[in-house]
Design a protein around this motif. Sequence first.
Motif, mmCIF file in Angstrom:
data_model
loop_
_atom_site.group_PDB
_atom_site.id
_atom_site.type_symbol
_atom_site.label_atom_id
_atom_site.label_comp_id
_atom_site.label_asym_id
_atom_site.label_seq_id
_atom_site.Cartn_x
_atom_site.Cartn_y
_atom_site.Cartn_z
ATOM 1 N N ALA A 197 0.981 -1.199 -0.033
ATOM 2 C CA ALA A 197 -0.029 0.066 -0.033
ATOM 3 C C ALA A 197 0.971 1.282 -0.076
ATOM 4 O O ALA A 197 1.875 1.362 0.774
ATOM 5 N N ILE A 198 0.666 2.119 -0.836
ATOM 6 C CA ILE A 198 1.684 3.053 -0.975
ATOM 7 C C ILE A 198 0.921 4.481 -0.799
ATOM 8 O O ILE A 198 -0.172 4.825 -1.342
ATOM 9 N N GLY A 199 1.471 5.293 0.302
ATOM 10 C CA GLY A 199 0.884 6.702 0.477
ATOM 11 C C GLY A 199 1.280 7.725 -0.121
ATOM 12 O O GLY A 199 2.174 7.561 -1.144
ATOM 13 N N GLY A 200 1.421 8.895 0.409
ATOM 14 C CA GLY A 200 1.848 10.113 -0.204
ATOM 15 C C GLY A 200 3.359 10.111 -0.503
ATOM 16 O O GLY A 200 4.008 10.412 -1.395
ATOM 17 N N GLN A 201 3.978 9.640 0.879
ATOM 18 C CA GLN A 201 5.476 9.613 0.959
ATOM 19 C C GLN A 201 5.990 8.344 1.992
ATOM 20 O O GLN A 201 7.064 8.684 2.216
ATOM 21 N N HIS A 202 4.896 7.504 1.935
ATOM 22 C CA HIS A 202 5.465 6.158 2.740
ATOM 23 C C HIS A 202 4.911 4.907 2.038
ATOM 24 O O HIS A 202 4.016 5.079 1.109
ATOM 25 N N THR A 203 5.281 3.971 2.310
ATOM 26 C CA THR A 203 5.183 2.440 1.736
ATOM 27 C C THR A 203 4.692 1.431 2.837
ATOM 28 O O THR A 203 5.808 1.592 3.637
ATOM 29 N N LEU A 204 3.945 0.697 2.561
ATOM 30 C CA LEU A 204 3.766 -0.434 3.461
ATOM 31 C C LEU A 204 3.815 -1.655 2.833
ATOM 32 O O LEU A 204 3.160 -1.784 1.707
ATOM 33 N N LEU A 205 4.575 -2.612 3.329
ATOM 34 C CA LEU A 205 4.657 -4.035 2.617
ATOM 35 C C LEU A 205 4.078 -5.259 3.500
ATOM 36 O O LEU A 205 4.585 -5.035 4.873
ATOM 37 N N LEU A 206 3.021 -5.913 3.029
ATOM 38 C CA LEU A 206 2.546 -6.818 3.939
ATOM 39 C C LEU A 206 3.184 -8.387 3.653
ATOM 40 O O LEU A 206 2.872 -8.518 2.316
ATOM 41 N N VAL A 249 7.625 -1.205 6.650
ATOM 42 C CA VAL A 249 7.432 -0.069 6.383
ATOM 43 C C VAL A 249 8.717 0.726 5.913
ATOM 44 O O VAL A 249 9.645 0.582 6.499
ATOM 45 N N CYS A 250 8.495 1.801 5.075
ATOM 46 C CA CYS A 250 9.599 2.760 4.842
ATOM 47 C C CYS A 250 9.055 4.088 4.567
ATOM 48 O O CYS A 250 7.717 4.251 4.002
ATOM 49 N N GLY A 251 9.944 5.078 4.445
ATOM 50 C CA GLY A 251 9.620 6.308 4.033
ATOM 51 C C GLY A 251 9.101 7.495 5.098
ATOM 52 O O GLY A 251 9.855 7.043 6.207
ATOM 53 N N SER A 252 8.666 8.514 4.672
ATOM 54 C CA SER A 252 8.255 9.370 5.702
ATOM 55 C C SER A 252 7.347 9.068 6.961
ATOM 56 O O SER A 252 6.657 8.375 6.724
ATOM 57 N N ASN A 253 7.774 9.616 8.193
ATOM 58 C CA ASN A 253 7.124 9.376 9.288
ATOM 59 C C ASN A 253 6.706 10.688 9.863
ATOM 60 O O ASN A 253 6.547 10.623 11.114
ATOM 61 N N GLU A 254 6.556 11.777 8.998
ATOM 62 C CA GLU A 254 6.367 13.021 9.669
ATOM 63 C C GLU A 254 5.268 13.147 10.669
ATOM 64 O O GLU A 254 5.151 13.695 11.694
#
Length: 203
Positions: free
Chosen positions: A4-13, A21-26
Amino acid sequence: VSAAIGGQHTLLLHEYGYVLVCGSNEDGQIGLGENVTTANSPEWNGLVLIDSMSAGLDFSLFMSSNRGFYVTGNNAYNQFCANIEGKSLFVPHILTMAGGNITTWNTKSFEAGKASSYTLLNDGRLRMCGSNEYGQRGTDASYDTITTWSNDNPHRLLGVGPSSDSLFIFLADGSLLAAGRNDNGQLGVGDKIDRNEFTSVNF
């Protein structure tokens, strides 16, 4: 593995239910804690085993069959459907939803939009919360309310994602409904007028 790909983050199941998880955590969208960002290899975010997930612009939703519904990230528009005063969550929290919790037993599907969330229940109700700037919740309700739309044959939600200000609902009879932003005709309803009620799409 699914993603699942967000604006600046990625979730891998992972197939065994582990979430990387990877990417922004702002705003806490990858759930690793405040001021933590991962820009290289994905990291385990510590959730219990997960069955499904969805990513909004800067928030994330997770479903665990044995634990319930988890949320993390930005809640500025009450997209978590819970009374937590619009605060961001930097680690996943079990969601206690006003009007009844959502579980794998009563939920058909759920999706995160740009700043809205949608839960399709097995009884045909669609519960929606979060931003409603363009009428994407099929109503003119404000962002700080939970709205419910009912239909006797909803099948699944379509066209939802981290940049989405619109919502499509595919019904079991093969028809398609749409609401939300339409300034470039993206709803396919024959004009460029935003819709704050679900409108039939001919296709």
